[in-house]
Scaffold this motif. Structure first.
Motif, PDB file in Angstrom:
ATOM      1  N   UNK A 114      67.490  51.935  34.647  1.00  0.00           N
ATOM      2  CA  UNK A 114      67.323  50.630  33.993  1.00  0.00           C
ATOM      3  C   UNK A 114      66.673  49.626  34.931  1.00  0.00           C
ATOM      4  N   UNK A 115      66.746  49.884  36.239  1.00  0.00           N
ATOM      5  CA  UNK A 115      66.104  48.988  37.209  1.00  0.00           C
ATOM      6  C   UNK A 115      64.578  49.041  37.124  1.00  0.00           C
ATOM      7  N   UNK A 116      64.040  49.961  36.337  1.00  0.00           N
ATOM      8  CA  UNK A 116      62.592  50.006  36.123  1.00  0.00           C
ATOM      9  C   UNK A 116      62.120  48.865  35.223  1.00  0.00           C
ATOM     10  N   UNK A 117      63.050  48.229  34.511  1.00  0.00           N
ATOM     11  CA  UNK A 117      62.692  47.152  33.590  1.00  0.00           C
ATOM     12  C   UNK A 117      62.638  45.812  34.306  1.00  0.00           C
ATOM     13  N   UNK A 173      50.454  48.491  34.904  1.00  0.00           N
ATOM     14  CA  UNK A 173      51.351  49.242  35.791  1.00  0.00           C
ATOM     15  C   UNK A 173      52.808  48.957  35.441  1.00  0.00           C
ATOM     16  N   UNK A 174      53.149  47.694  35.202  1.00  0.00           N
ATOM     17  CA  UNK A 174      54.520  47.332  34.815  1.00  0.00           C
ATOM     18  C   UNK A 174      54.900  47.967  33.481  1.00  0.00           C
ATOM     19  N   UNK A 175      53.999  47.888  32.516  1.00  0.00           N
ATOM     20  CA  UNK A 175      54.284  48.446  31.190  1.00  0.00           C
ATOM     21  C   UNK A 175      54.397  49.973  31.256  1.00  0.00           C
ATOM     22  N   UNK A 176      53.549  50.630  32.028  1.00  0.00           N
ATOM     23  CA  UNK A 176      53.626  52.090  32.171  1.00  0.00           C
ATOM     24  C   UNK A 176      54.922  52.513  32.847  1.00  0.00           C
ATOM     25  N   UNK A 180      57.562  55.083  31.106  1.00  0.00           N
ATOM     26  CA  UNK A 180      58.106  56.270  31.760  1.00  0.00           C
ATOM     27  C   UNK A 180      59.637  56.246  31.755  1.00  0.00           C
ATOM     28  N   UNK A 181      60.221  55.082  32.054  1.00  0.00           N
ATOM     29  CA  UNK A 181      61.679  54.961  32.056  1.00  0.00           C
ATOM     30  C   UNK A 181      62.244  55.175  30.654  1.00  0.00           C
ATOM     31  N   UNK A 182      61.617  54.564  29.651  1.00  0.00           N
ATOM     32  CA  UNK A 182      62.094  54.720  28.274  1.00  0.00           C
ATOM     33  C   UNK A 182      61.982  56.159  27.799  1.00  0.00           C
TER      34      UNK A 182
END
Length: 198
Positions: A114-117, A173-176, A180-182
């Protein structure tokens, strides 16, 4: 960036990566070819096909090309959030499967990933991802999404039932990173329910 209060247009690259430009919007739509069953990193620079088109802030074509019926869902996020520079919409097996198994939302909590968000710095958190019924009437679907966004203080994504999900970030990059996390988390959640996405 385009907001509801500003006529400033956007340039959109690779799944809609936005850079302010003069009117009209310059849009490049990107299609990433991912092998069946593949979850994980995709080399965007090598596998991205680009299609240039011009649209207005409402997603209406200005150069005669046909934009996706769902373009309005992308442009609505740019108008709403000034800091959004990229909106991505993958047709995720995990999101599609979970949207058929869950009624209103998917809740993700206590995952390290979740820290990827954006804005999340601990696994000890919880995010709610709403599920909207698929609708060929995009303005009606957008009104449902907008009503949820009006109530949600820190949204990260939403799912369209039996279709896929939308997520966004300041850059592609942020959205990708969030895609990937989702993809990973939705796959795990579907497995917890006893299902295995292809």
């Amino acid at each position: 960036k385009v907001t509801a209060r500003s006529p400033t247009p956007l340039s959109v690259r690779s799944f809609i990566d936005v850079i302010p430009l003069p009117v009209p919007l310059s849009v490049t739509v990107g299609l990433i070819d991912v092998p069946d069953g593949c979850i994980g990193r995709v080399n965007v620079s090598k596998e991205l096909e680009l299609l240039e088109m011009l649209i207005d802030a409402e997603g209406i074509s200005l150069d005669g090309q046909t934009s996706s019926a769902e373009t309005g869902l992308h442009t609505a996020l740019y108008r709403r959030f000034q800091k959004v520079g990229s909106v991505l919409h993958p047709h995720s097996p995990g999101a599609t499967l979970l949207s058929r198994l869950r009624k209103d939302e998917v809740v993700l909590e206590n995952y390290e990933l979740l820290k990827a968000f954006d804005g999340i710095n601990t696994h000890a958190t919880r995010i709610r991802i709403p599920i909207f019924d698929n609708d060929q009437d995009i303005p009606r679907l957008q009104r449902a999404v907008d009503a949820w966004l009006d109530r949600e203080p820190d949204p990260h994504a939403y799912i369209i039932r039996s279709h896929g999900f939308y997520t966004w970030g300041a850059t592609i990059k942020d959205a990708l990173r969030q895609v990937e996390a989702l993809e990973y988390l939705l796959d795990i959640e579907s497995r917890l329910l006893g299902a295995t996405p292809a």
